[in-house]
Design a protein around this motif. Structure first.
Motif, PDB file in Angstrom:
ATOM      1  N   GLU A  67       0.832  -1.211   0.000  1.00  0.00           N
ATOM      2  CA  GLU A  67       0.000   0.000   0.000  1.00  0.00           C
ATOM      3  C   GLU A  67       0.866   1.261   0.000  1.00  0.00           C
ATOM      4  O   GLU A  67       0.544   2.227  -0.692  1.00  0.00           O
ATOM      5  N   ARG A  68       1.944   1.243   0.745  1.00  0.00           N
ATOM      6  CA  ARG A  68       2.876   2.383   0.767  1.00  0.00           C
ATOM      7  C   ARG A  68       3.437   2.614  -0.633  1.00  0.00           C
ATOM      8  O   ARG A  68       3.440   3.730  -1.146  1.00  0.00           O
ATOM      9  N   GLY A  69       3.904   1.551  -1.263  1.00  0.00           N
ATOM     10  CA  GLY A  69       4.466   1.660  -2.596  1.00  0.00           C
ATOM     11  C   GLY A  69       3.431   2.050  -3.643  1.00  0.00           C
ATOM     12  O   GLY A  69       3.704   2.862  -4.532  1.00  0.00           O
ATOM     13  N   LYS A  70       2.248   1.477  -3.546  1.00  0.00           N
ATOM     14  CA  LYS A  70       1.183   1.798  -4.488  1.00  0.00           C
ATOM     15  C   LYS A  70       0.811   3.277  -4.424  1.00  0.00           C
ATOM     16  O   LYS A  70       0.570   3.900  -5.455  1.00  0.00           O
ATOM     17  N   ALA A  71       0.793   3.845  -3.227  1.00  0.00           N
ATOM     18  CA  ALA A  71       0.462   5.265  -3.083  1.00  0.00           C
ATOM     19  C   ALA A  71       1.499   6.130  -3.816  1.00  0.00           C
ATOM     20  O   ALA A  71       1.139   7.105  -4.489  1.00  0.00           O
ATOM     21  N   THR A  72       2.756   5.758  -3.702  1.00  0.00           N
ATOM     22  CA  THR A  72       3.818   6.502  -4.388  1.00  0.00           C
ATOM     23  C   THR A  72       3.643   6.409  -5.901  1.00  0.00           C
ATOM     24  O   THR A  72       3.728   7.416  -6.612  1.00  0.00           O
ATOM     25  N   ILE A  73       3.386   5.212  -6.412  1.00  0.00           N
ATOM     26  CA  ILE A  73       3.257   5.020  -7.854  1.00  0.00           C
ATOM     27  C   ILE A  73       1.955   5.645  -8.376  1.00  0.00           C
ATOM     28  O   ILE A  73       1.935   6.233  -9.462  1.00  0.00           O
ATOM     29  N   GLN A  74       0.878   5.574  -7.621  1.00  0.00           N
ATOM     30  CA  GLN A  74      -0.362   6.203  -8.061  1.00  0.00           C
ATOM     31  C   GLN A  74      -0.203   7.719  -8.161  1.00  0.00           C
ATOM     32  O   GLN A  74      -0.724   8.340  -9.089  1.00  0.00           O
ATOM     33  N   ALA A  75       0.554   8.312  -7.242  1.00  0.00           N
ATOM     34  CA  ALA A  75       0.841   9.747  -7.325  1.00  0.00           C
ATOM     35  C   ALA A  75       1.701  10.045  -8.560  1.00  0.00           C
ATOM     36  O   ALA A  75       1.488  11.048  -9.252  1.00  0.00           O
ATOM     37  N   LEU A  76       2.661   9.157  -8.857  1.00  0.00           N
ATOM     38  CA  LEU A  76       3.502   9.328 -10.035  1.00  0.00           C
ATOM     39  C   LEU A  76       2.663   9.240 -11.312  1.00  0.00           C
ATOM     40  O   LEU A  76       2.841  10.035 -12.236  1.00  0.00           O
ATOM     41  N   VAL A  77       1.743   8.295 -11.377  1.00  0.00           N
ATOM     42  CA  VAL A  77       0.877   8.138 -12.548  1.00  0.00           C
ATOM     43  C   VAL A  77       0.052   9.404 -12.774  1.00  0.00           C
ATOM     44  O   VAL A  77      -0.125   9.854 -13.909  1.00  0.00           O
ATOM     45  N   LYS A  78      -0.415  10.013 -11.705  1.00  0.00           N
ATOM     46  CA  LYS A  78      -1.188  11.254 -11.827  1.00  0.00           C
ATOM     47  C   LYS A  78      -0.322  12.401 -12.328  1.00  0.00           C
ATOM     48  O   LYS A  78      -0.765  13.238 -13.106  1.00  0.00           O
ATOM     49  N   GLU A  79       0.930  12.438 -11.883  1.00  0.00           N
ATOM     50  CA  GLU A  79       1.821  13.558 -12.199  1.00  0.00           C
ATOM     51  C   GLU A  79       2.505  13.438 -13.556  1.00  0.00           C
ATOM     52  O   GLU A  79       2.773  14.440 -14.208  1.00  0.00           O
TER      53      GLU A  79
END
Length: 122
Positions: A67-79
């Motif tokens: 979940e920690r890693g997914k949050a980082t990657i989901q933010a990257l996908v948005k940006e």
């Protein structure tokens, strides 16, 4: 790499597209498939380092790290439009690993919402 759009961002995206390995905020990103005799390009993989050594990873610890890693990657996908496009075209796979220096062990994967846990302490 810590910032989207920085001086090395275009080179990092090109490396990923060519099957290279780029680390973004401690998470490895690659399209390379390691299965089979010849490396090939597949899903965009986000390799998340476990905060625990393999022998100490429980289901709860694995899910928390994912979940920690997914949050980082989901933010990257948005940006990042480039990463968003790769994830849309190729799909996105999360892997929780224990990289112990001389190699790595896959502890869990999540693809399309399906979580598979392996090698976990019961």
């Amino acid at each position: 790499m810590e910032a989207v759009g920085g001086p090395n961002w275009s080179a990092a995206i090109a490396m990923i597209r060519d099957g290279g390995y780029v680390i973004y905020r401690a998470i490895g990103l690659t399209l390379r498939e390691y299965r089979g005799p010849q490396p090939a390009l597949g899903r965009l993989k986000a390799r998340i380092q476990s905060s625990w050594q393999a022998e100490n990873v429980t289901r709860e610890r694995a899910i928390a790290d994912l979940e920690r890693g997914k949050a980082t990657i989901q933010a990257l996908v948005k940006e990042s439009a480039e990463i968003r496009e790769l994830a849309r075209e190729r799909g996105l796979e999360y892997e929780l690993i224990d990289d112990y220096g001389m190699g790595a062990v896959r502890l869990a994967t999540e693809v399309d919402g399906l979580l598979t846990l392996t090698l976990l302490k019961r």
